[in-house]
Design a protein around this motif. Structure first.
Motif, PDB file in Angstrom:
ATOM      1  N   GLU A 171       0.813  -1.299  -0.073  1.00 51.62           N
ATOM      2  CA  GLU A 171      -0.044  -0.127  -0.044  1.00 51.62           C
ATOM      3  C   GLU A 171       0.982   1.212  -0.035  1.00 51.62           C
ATOM      4  OE1 GLU A 171      -3.135   2.255   3.044  1.00 51.62           O
ATOM      5  OE2 GLU A 171      -2.703   0.372   3.348  1.00 51.62           O
ATOM      6  N   PRO A 172       1.126   1.636  -1.155  1.00 46.71           N
ATOM      7  CA  PRO A 172       2.131   2.787  -1.258  1.00 46.71           C
ATOM      8  C   PRO A 172       1.342   4.124  -0.723  1.00 46.71           C
ATOM      9  CG  PRO A 172       2.018   1.919  -3.426  1.00 46.71           C
ATOM     10  CD  PRO A 172       0.783   1.423  -2.495  1.00 46.71           C
ATOM     11  N   LEU A 173       2.459   5.004  -0.224  1.00 45.85           N
ATOM     12  CA  LEU A 173       1.954   6.435   0.203  1.00 45.85           C
ATOM     13  C   LEU A 173       1.149   7.119  -0.823  1.00 45.85           C
ATOM     14  CD1 LEU A 173       5.001   7.379   2.208  1.00 45.85           C
ATOM     15  CD2 LEU A 173       2.816   6.620   3.327  1.00 45.85           C
ATOM     16  N   ALA A 174       0.534   8.029  -0.509  1.00 49.47           N
ATOM     17  CA  ALA A 174      -0.173   8.829  -1.573  1.00 49.47           C
ATOM     18  C   ALA A 174       0.753   9.700  -2.326  1.00 49.47           C
ATOM     19  CB  ALA A 174      -1.180   9.659  -1.319  1.00 49.47           C
ATOM     20  N   VAL A 219      11.840  -2.190  12.608  1.00 53.52           N
ATOM     21  CA  VAL A 219      10.804  -1.666  11.612  1.00 53.52           C
ATOM     22  C   VAL A 219      10.895  -0.138  11.103  1.00 53.52           C
ATOM     23  CG1 VAL A 219       8.417  -1.476  10.679  1.00 53.52           C
ATOM     24  CG2 VAL A 219       8.979  -3.443  11.973  1.00 53.52           C
ATOM     25  N   GLY A 220      10.669   0.694  12.226  1.00 52.51           N
ATOM     26  CA  GLY A 220      11.243   2.215  11.809  1.00 52.51           C
ATOM     27  C   GLY A 220      12.259   2.457  11.522  1.00 52.51           C
ATOM     28  N   PRO A 221      13.380   1.888  12.087  1.00 49.11           N
ATOM     29  CA  PRO A 221      14.608   2.322  11.453  1.00 49.11           C
ATOM     30  C   PRO A 221      14.950   2.064  10.253  1.00 49.11           C
ATOM     31  CG  PRO A 221      14.894   1.748  13.757  1.00 49.11           C
ATOM     32  CD  PRO A 221      13.508   1.392  13.508  1.00 49.11           C
ATOM     33  N   ARG A 222      14.643   0.489   9.977  1.00 45.52           N
ATOM     34  CA  ARG A 222      14.869   0.269   8.517  1.00 45.52           C
ATOM     35  C   ARG A 222      14.151   1.035   7.607  1.00 45.52           C
ATOM     36  NH1 ARG A 222      17.348  -4.106   5.561  1.00 45.52           N
ATOM     37  NH2 ARG A 222      15.901  -5.038   4.207  1.00 45.52           N
ATOM     38  N   ILE A 223      13.068   1.396   7.870  1.00 47.22           N
ATOM     39  CA  ILE A 223      11.981   2.379   6.871  1.00 47.22           C
ATOM     40  C   ILE A 223      12.869   3.655   6.592  1.00 47.22           C
ATOM     41  CG2 ILE A 223       9.896   3.882   6.413  1.00 47.22           C
ATOM     42  CD1 ILE A 223       8.583   1.289   7.668  1.00 47.22           C
ATOM     43  N   GLY A 224      13.393   4.258   7.838  1.00 48.71           N
ATOM     44  CA  GLY A 224      13.960   5.406   7.896  1.00 48.71           C
ATOM     45  C   GLY A 224      15.317   5.446   7.262  1.00 48.71           C
ATOM     46  N   LEU A 238       5.785   7.405   6.515  1.00 46.60           N
ATOM     47  CA  LEU A 238       5.706   5.794   6.443  1.00 46.60           C
ATOM     48  C   LEU A 238       5.947   5.120   7.814  1.00 46.60           C
ATOM     49  CD1 LEU A 238       4.767   3.113   4.792  1.00 46.60           C
ATOM     50  CD2 LEU A 238       7.203   3.112   4.088  1.00 46.60           C
ATOM     51  N   LYS A 239       7.071   5.469   8.254  1.00 50.18           N
ATOM     52  CA  LYS A 239       7.390   4.823   9.632  1.00 50.18           C
ATOM     53  C   LYS A 239       6.194   5.110  10.687  1.00 50.18           C
ATOM     54  CE  LYS A 239      10.606   5.619  13.442  1.00 50.18           C
ATOM     55  NZ  LYS A 239      11.744   6.577  13.897  1.00 50.18           N
ATOM     56  N   SER A 240       5.593   6.423  10.642  1.00 44.81           N
ATOM     57  CA  SER A 240       4.414   6.876  11.634  1.00 44.81           C
ATOM     58  C   SER A 240       3.247   5.868  11.177  1.00 44.81           C
ATOM     59  CB  SER A 240       4.229   8.227  11.398  1.00 44.81           C
ATOM     60  OG  SER A 240       5.188   9.012  11.847  1.00 44.81           O
ATOM     61  N   ARG A 241       3.041   5.577   9.911  1.00 41.62           N
ATOM     62  CA  ARG A 241       1.815   5.065   9.546  1.00 41.62           C
ATOM     63  C   ARG A 241       1.989   3.645  10.080  1.00 41.62           C
ATOM     64  NH1 ARG A 241       0.144   3.670   3.425  1.00 41.62           N
ATOM     65  NH2 ARG A 241       1.655   1.871   4.032  1.00 41.62           N
ATOM     66  N   PRO A 295       6.405  -2.442   6.075  1.00 42.14           N
ATOM     67  CA  PRO A 295       5.142  -1.785   6.189  1.00 42.14           C
ATOM     68  C   PRO A 295       4.067  -2.620   6.144  1.00 42.14           C
ATOM     69  CG  PRO A 295       6.784  -0.861   4.303  1.00 42.14           C
ATOM     70  CD  PRO A 295       7.507  -2.045   4.954  1.00 42.14           C
ATOM     71  N   ARG A 296       4.254  -3.942   5.804  1.00 42.85           N
ATOM     72  CA  ARG A 296       2.947  -4.789   6.109  1.00 42.85           C
ATOM     73  C   ARG A 296       3.299  -5.606   7.342  1.00 42.85           C
ATOM     74  NH1 ARG A 296       2.241  -7.863   0.885  1.00 42.85           N
ATOM     75  NH2 ARG A 296       4.489  -8.291   0.658  1.00 42.85           N
ATOM     76  N   THR A 297       3.763  -5.270   8.453  1.00 44.06           N
ATOM     77  CA  THR A 297       3.881  -6.207   9.294  1.00 44.06           C
ATOM     78  C   THR A 297       2.856  -5.973  10.297  1.00 44.06           C
ATOM     79  OG1 THR A 297       6.518  -6.110   9.588  1.00 44.06           O
ATOM     80  CG2 THR A 297       5.385  -6.367  11.631  1.00 44.06           C
ATOM     81  N   ASP A 298       2.175  -4.828  10.280  1.00 47.28           N
ATOM     82  CA  ASP A 298       0.579  -4.947  11.072  1.00 47.28           C
ATOM     83  C   ASP A 298       0.081  -5.884  10.635  1.00 47.28           C
ATOM     84  OD1 ASP A 298      -1.461  -3.119   9.178  1.00 47.28           O
ATOM     85  OD2 ASP A 298       0.721  -3.284   8.593  1.00 47.28           O
ATOM     86  N   GLN A 299      -0.199  -6.443   9.167  1.00 49.32           N
ATOM     87  CA  GLN A 299      -1.003  -7.410   8.552  1.00 49.32           C
ATOM     88  C   GLN A 299      -0.546  -8.607   9.160  1.00 49.32           C
ATOM     89  OE1 GLN A 299      -1.396  -7.174   4.408  1.00 49.32           O
ATOM     90  NE2 GLN A 299      -0.972  -4.787   4.308  1.00 49.32           N
ATOM     91  N   VAL A 300       0.761  -8.989   9.213  1.00 48.03           N
ATOM     92  CA  VAL A 300       1.043 -10.215   9.739  1.00 48.03           C
ATOM     93  C   VAL A 300       0.623 -10.328  11.134  1.00 48.03           C
ATOM     94  CG1 VAL A 300       3.271 -11.462  10.458  1.00 48.03           C
ATOM     95  CG2 VAL A 300       3.340 -10.224   8.331  1.00 48.03           C
ATOM     96  N   LEU A 301       0.926  -9.336  12.073  1.00 51.72           N
ATOM     97  CA  LEU A 301       0.681  -9.444  13.286  1.00 51.72           C
ATOM     98  C   LEU A 301      -0.821  -9.630  13.641  1.00 51.72           C
ATOM     99  CD1 LEU A 301       1.577  -9.328  16.082  1.00 51.72           C
ATOM    100  CD2 LEU A 301       1.437  -6.788  16.273  1.00 51.72           C
ATOM    101  N   LYS A 302      -1.642  -8.865  12.754  1.00 54.24           N
ATOM    102  CA  LYS A 302      -3.171  -9.019  12.940  1.00 54.24           C
ATOM    103  C   LYS A 302      -3.572 -10.349  12.544  1.00 54.24           C
ATOM    104  CE  LYS A 302      -7.446  -7.114  10.805  1.00 54.24           C
ATOM    105  NZ  LYS A 302      -8.243  -6.205  10.067  1.00 54.24           N
TER     106      LYS A 302
END
Length: 359
Positions: free
Chosen positions: A71-74, A192-197, A212-215, A341-348
């Motif tokens: 899901e890309p950022l806008a 997750v956050g540091p990697r994205i950053g 993206l990190k915040s989202r 960025p999709r780790t929330d889906q994995v955890l869910k």
């Protein structure tokens, strides 16, 4: 018998299947690599698939099957270039142009696409399996990067991590004058956050990286808050299965799944039972000591042993509480240990399957 960590490629075996041999990476900095990219190198070798994973009626496996898309950022972020960053292998790299990006792992590809730079990506690693990347040319040959394939695409920047190899290919790309940034892989939720950053900084889009990190962190936090309160935390064993190669491994302290299990309110049974290694061969004794209430597997791994019916035939599995109850949690190979960025889906998915009977 084969032991070792499929997330790092470190194996110890006297009769190791040829297709699973990983050559040492001189760029590897040491430690366990929890990122899904390295796992998928093995996942995509010699594994069949089925619609239901062989799960029989009455089995307690609830497999979520969302579309395999990022899901890309806008919008498309404006890169502020040039930018100079320190590569994980100690080199300082200056990136002047991001028009033609080649990420050399699936997890890096996922982050670049999700930052909104998918139109700039001109190649993919074999482990980048999400839909938006599928039509891109693959620049890996077997388990190694093909320097010739990368250079033929005239990249303006190449992203790698410390599991990428062989070293000769990395050297060849750099010798051609292509900026190549090596990044540390993500091993847990905290990464997750540091990697994205780090990826965003290397591409000159730090503002998009922060967004993206915040989202991502907000979504992970929301899922963590949804975990049902339990009087007793379930014990979950992470099993790495490749039936076609007779590889059956039990995850330990450094398997890469521990932080996910803990975030889901569970106990990592392998770690808790005293397994200090990343992975070790499954034995009846090791499973008895781990005594899992549920078993976590990758979807293709479960398919490769014939679903739940085949899983409980592995020595020791049927005698565990999880085996007796046929309680299996299955997550797609392409995202389970990606820590992106999709780790929330994995955890869910993990939470929903683990507590689906909770009231």
């Amino acid at each position: 018998m084969t032991t070792g960590n499929p997330t790092t490629g470190r194996w110890t075996s006297v009769r190791k299947p040829r297709s699973l041999v990983r050559r040492p990476r001189s760029l590897r900095t040491g430690g366990t690599i929890g990122a899904l990219a390295a796992v998928l190198v093995l996942t995509l070798t010699g594994c069949g698939s089925s619609d239901d994973g062989g799960s029989p009626k009455g089995g307690k496996q609830a497999k979520a099957a969302p579309a395999d898309r990022v899901e890309p950022l806008a919008g498309t972020p404006e890169a502020e270039l040039p930018v100079t960053v320190k590569s994980a292998d100690g080199k300082r790299v200056t990136v002047k142009d991001t028009d033609r990006i080649v990420p050399l792992t699936g997890s890096l590809n996922e982050i670049v696409f999700t930052l909104g730079l998918g139109k700039n990506v001109v190649a993919r690693d074999i482990t980048a399996t999400f839909q938006q990347a599928k039509k891109l040319p693959v620049v890996t040959r077997a388990h190694d990067v093909s320097a010739e394939s990368v250079l033929s695409l005239k990249p303006t920047v190449v992203l790698a991590d410390t599991t990428t190899g062989p070293a000769e290919a990395i050297d060849q790309i750099r010798a051609a004058g292509i900026p190549l940034v090596v990044l540390e892989p993500a091993k847990s939720l905290a990464d997750v956050g540091p990697r994205i950053g780090a990826v965003a900084k290397a591409l000159g889009v730090e503002k998009a990286g922060q967004q993206l990190k915040s989202r991502t962190e907000q979504r992970i936090s929301k899922v963590r808050d949804s975990v049902p309160a339990q009087a007793k935390k379930p014990r979950v064993a992470f099993l790495y299965l490749r039936g076609s190669a007779s590889v059956y491994l039990l995850g330990g302290r450094e398997s890469g799944a521990g932080s996910l299990l803990e975030a889901a309110g569970a106990v990592d049974a392998g770690k808790e039972s005293g397994l200090e290694k990343d992975f070790t061969a499954i034995t009846s004794e090791a499973l008895a000591k781990a005594a899992p209430d549920a078993i976590l597997v990758m979807t293709k791994g479960l398919d490769s042993v014939g679903g739940i019916d085949g899983l409980v035939k592995i020595p020791g599995v049927a005698e565990t509480p999880a085996g007796l109850d046929r309680r299996v949690v299955s997550v797609e190979d392409g995202v389970l240990l990606n820590y992106g960025p999709r780790t929330d889906q994995v955890l869910k998915s993990l939470v929903e399957q683990l507590y689906k009977d909770a009231k």
